[in-house]
Motif scaffolding. Sequence first.
Motif, PDB file in Angstrom:
ATOM      1  N   GLN A  19      -2.579 -22.112  31.107  1.00 36.64           N
ATOM      2  CA  GLN A  19      -2.562 -23.050  32.339  1.00 36.64           C
ATOM      3  C   GLN A  19      -1.981 -24.377  31.531  1.00 36.64           C
ATOM      4  N   LEU A  20      -0.605 -24.483  31.785  1.00 33.79           N
ATOM      5  CA  LEU A  20       0.021 -25.541  31.045  1.00 33.79           C
ATOM      6  C   LEU A  20       0.436 -26.553  32.011  1.00 33.79           C
ATOM      7  N   LEU A  21      -0.370 -27.872  31.837  1.00 32.47           N
ATOM      8  CA  LEU A  21      -0.167 -28.720  32.906  1.00 32.47           C
ATOM      9  C   LEU A  21       0.957 -29.736  32.586  1.00 32.47           C
ATOM     10  N   HIS A  22       2.136 -29.133  32.800  1.00 32.91           N
ATOM     11  CA  HIS A  22       3.202 -30.162  32.692  1.00 32.91           C
ATOM     12  C   HIS A  22       4.341 -29.742  33.689  1.00 32.91           C
ATOM     13  N   VAL A  23       5.243 -30.593  33.982  1.00 30.97           N
ATOM     14  CA  VAL A  23       6.210 -30.264  34.979  1.00 30.97           C
ATOM     15  C   VAL A  23       7.798 -30.364  34.109  1.00 30.97           C
ATOM     16  N   CYS A  24       8.488 -29.335  34.563  1.00 35.58           N
ATOM     17  CA  CYS A  24       9.839 -29.416  33.977  1.00 35.58           C
ATOM     18  C   CYS A  24      10.930 -29.713  34.727  1.00 35.58           C
ATOM     19  N   TYR A  25      11.712 -30.905  34.613  1.00 37.00           N
ATOM     20  CA  TYR A  25      12.875 -31.141  35.364  1.00 37.00           C
ATOM     21  C   TYR A  25      14.140 -30.510  34.939  1.00 37.00           C
ATOM     22  N   VAL A  26      14.810 -29.821  35.372  1.00 40.20           N
ATOM     23  CA  VAL A  26      16.100 -29.299  34.738  1.00 40.20           C
ATOM     24  C   VAL A  26      17.319 -29.790  35.699  1.00 40.20           C
ATOM     25  N   ALA A  27      17.984 -30.497  34.872  1.00 39.26           N
ATOM     26  CA  ALA A  27      19.211 -31.037  35.673  1.00 39.26           C
ATOM     27  C   ALA A  27      20.531 -30.281  34.982  1.00 39.26           C
ATOM     28  N   GLU A  28      21.424 -29.659  35.936  1.00 39.12           N
ATOM     29  CA  GLU A  28      22.709 -29.110  35.493  1.00 39.12           C
ATOM     30  C   GLU A  28      23.739 -30.430  35.737  1.00 39.12           C
ATOM     31  N   LEU A  29      24.363 -30.865  34.451  1.00 42.42           N
ATOM     32  CA  LEU A  29      25.150 -32.186  34.246  1.00 42.42           C
ATOM     33  C   LEU A  29      26.679 -31.649  33.927  1.00 42.42           C
ATOM     34  N   ASP A  30      27.555 -32.385  34.593  1.00 38.13           N
ATOM     35  CA  ASP A  30      29.025 -31.908  34.539  1.00 38.13           C
ATOM     36  C   ASP A  30      29.329 -33.329  33.419  1.00 38.13           C
ATOM     37  N   LEU A 396      10.279 -27.463  38.077  1.00 35.30           N
ATOM     38  CA  LEU A 396       9.344 -26.256  37.736  1.00 35.30           C
ATOM     39  C   LEU A 396       7.978 -26.868  37.478  1.00 35.30           C
ATOM     40  N   GLY A 397       7.172 -26.554  38.468  1.00 38.28           N
ATOM     41  CA  GLY A 397       5.811 -26.976  38.415  1.00 38.28           C
ATOM     42  C   GLY A 397       4.990 -26.033  37.607  1.00 38.28           C
ATOM     43  N   PRO A 398       3.814 -26.368  37.560  1.00 35.63           N
ATOM     44  CA  PRO A 398       2.766 -25.922  36.804  1.00 35.63           C
ATOM     45  C   PRO A 398       2.336 -24.390  37.382  1.00 35.63           C
ATOM     46  N   VAL A 399       2.075 -23.461  36.540  1.00 36.69           N
ATOM     47  CA  VAL A 399       1.514 -22.242  37.025  1.00 36.69           C
ATOM     48  C   VAL A 399       0.008 -21.923  36.783  1.00 36.69           C
ATOM     49  N   LEU A 400      -0.640 -22.059  38.134  1.00 36.02           N
ATOM     50  CA  LEU A 400      -2.183 -22.367  37.890  1.00 36.02           C
ATOM     51  C   LEU A 400      -2.824 -20.759  37.709  1.00 36.02           C
ATOM     52  N   GLY A 402      -4.843 -17.984  38.684  1.00 34.93           N
ATOM     53  CA  GLY A 402      -5.209 -17.309  40.163  1.00 34.93           C
ATOM     54  C   GLY A 402      -3.896 -17.438  40.984  1.00 34.93           C
ATOM     55  N   ALA A 403      -2.946 -18.176  40.700  1.00 39.22           N
ATOM     56  CA  ALA A 403      -1.497 -17.983  41.523  1.00 39.22           C
ATOM     57  C   ALA A 403      -0.354 -18.204  40.583  1.00 39.22           C
ATOM     58  N   GLY A 404      -0.083 -17.027  40.107  1.00 39.89           N
ATOM     59  CA  GLY A 404       0.944 -17.026  38.978  1.00 39.89           C
ATOM     60  C   GLY A 404       2.323 -17.119  39.390  1.00 39.89           C
ATOM     61  N   LEU A 405       2.600 -17.870  40.598  1.00 46.00           N
ATOM     62  CA  LEU A 405       3.997 -17.965  41.025  1.00 46.00           C
ATOM     63  C   LEU A 405       4.096 -19.451  41.747  1.00 46.00           C
ATOM     64  N   THR A 406       5.256 -20.080  41.165  1.00 46.06           N
ATOM     65  CA  THR A 406       5.414 -21.333  42.037  1.00 46.06           C
ATOM     66  C   THR A 406       6.812 -21.577  42.341  1.00 46.06           C
ATOM     67  N   ILE A 407       7.180 -21.987  43.497  1.00 41.98           N
ATOM     68  CA  ILE A 407       8.405 -22.259  43.924  1.00 41.98           C
ATOM     69  C   ILE A 407       8.654 -23.498  44.482  1.00 41.98           C
ATOM     70  N   THR A 408       9.576 -24.107  44.200  1.00 39.99           N
ATOM     71  CA  THR A 408      10.002 -25.552  44.497  1.00 39.99           C
ATOM     72  C   THR A 408      11.165 -25.811  44.986  1.00 39.99           C
ATOM     73  N   VAL A 409      11.636 -26.122  46.128  1.00 41.44           N
ATOM     74  CA  VAL A 409      12.968 -26.036  46.725  1.00 41.44           C
ATOM     75  C   VAL A 409      12.980 -27.817  46.759  1.00 41.44           C
TER      76      VAL A 409
END
Length: 452
Positions: A19-30, A396-400, A402-409
């Motif tokens: 249970q890794l408690l960090h957030v990943c921001y992913v920016a695709e850049l031109d 990309l949020g943390p995966v907790l 008991g809930a192995g899937l996180t979806i962020t829009v």
Amino acid sequence: MARLSELQSGFLKLETPAQLLHVCYVAELDPATITGGYSFAAFQPALGSYIRAIPGARSKVFDSLFNLDTPVLADDDNFDIDRHCHRITVPAPGEPEQLSEAIAHIAGQPLDRSRALWEAWVIEGSSSGHIVLLMKIHLTVLSGDPDLNIFGRLCSATADAELPEPVVREQHPNPLGLALGGLFGASQRPVRALGEFALSIPQIPGQLIGSVRRRSVPLTPFNRTITGRRNVAYLQLGLKEVDVITNAFGVRVNDVIITLVARALRMYLEDRGELPSKALGALETVAIRNKKKNAKIRLQEAVTTLHSEIDDPIEQLSATVAAHESSIPLTAVPAGELRTAEPFTSPGYVADAMRAYTQLRLGGSRGSYNLLVANVPGPQQPMYLLGARMVGYYALGPVLQGAGLTITVTSLEDKLNVALIASAELVPDLWSLADAFSDALDELAAAADATP
């Protein structure tokens, strides 16, 4: 020097190799908009200059055996941008599948607690010619002052933003001061605990109701024990298509997005013969406007029903609207307003969403809910990061447990950016679920076109 709150300290205590408690921001850049062109040799020092101008960005955790209170954050005397900003190249052909493998590997590694709790990875080799910046930030940092979010401070509405002035480095804490401050802080804990309990009293009825609802959700393949390995998939959808659906049926943007999540999950689980006959449950982050005069916007956790058991898209959308009317507070802020609200023009807003996810139920038990979902409206105007135009932005949020899937829009300009992260063993074919979002949008759009 700042002493951690109980929430910030809790993120450190409850983190495990799985249970890794960090957030990943992913920016695709031109990189075409960068003056003089892109090179890592110039990008890394520019990032370092911005970091030196962000209060707390060079801070690491300090603690000792004689500290009776929570640890403190203070500047690292040995801070070196070379230890925090790295470069990798994905193998050919550099398609999203290769990029996602690299992102998933980085997301599945814990942050080094002996340094400032963030790191940046510049990923090169994309077939599009774009570069990808992945910034990984611990929730201990993100749950502090949201106005000082590192990723958000790197973003600008112009490509030629001037480099900010550096801030003065904080003094290194000495062991005696840390111990004495901890002694005083420990003596105040009963008072703080009483205050926190008083503030939580109005939320107890809603939490009890939500607890009953969560216990009734069915188990899915991703509601098992997670590991530290991650899978990542992502895609972009047209925001205009979503607006057409909202206008055709007179619903909100968030209703459509939650329906897309439910419909994609239905397709994914049905293809595998694992679709439950009952609706799924999710923890959703909702923006709420305070009833006070300042009308300040905050974030609150809400229990959301995902009607994956309904096949007809129109019936599914109607059921989602009805579920939201009973679970989402009346003071919820419309997504359209958030996209134009000044406090949320920074992509750093998603950091608060992740904090809201984890504040009350970080160690959720297996089967208490199915997954985490967030819809985070973003800026409608172009955004730039260190001079490069942002053409895609994913959180990309943390995966907790008991809930192995996180979806962020998230939204950016005229696109919806859908990011999925899961425990690799529980959802090994995550791209199939990502592809289902496009199919789900097509079905809802077709239903909208057929509506008189």
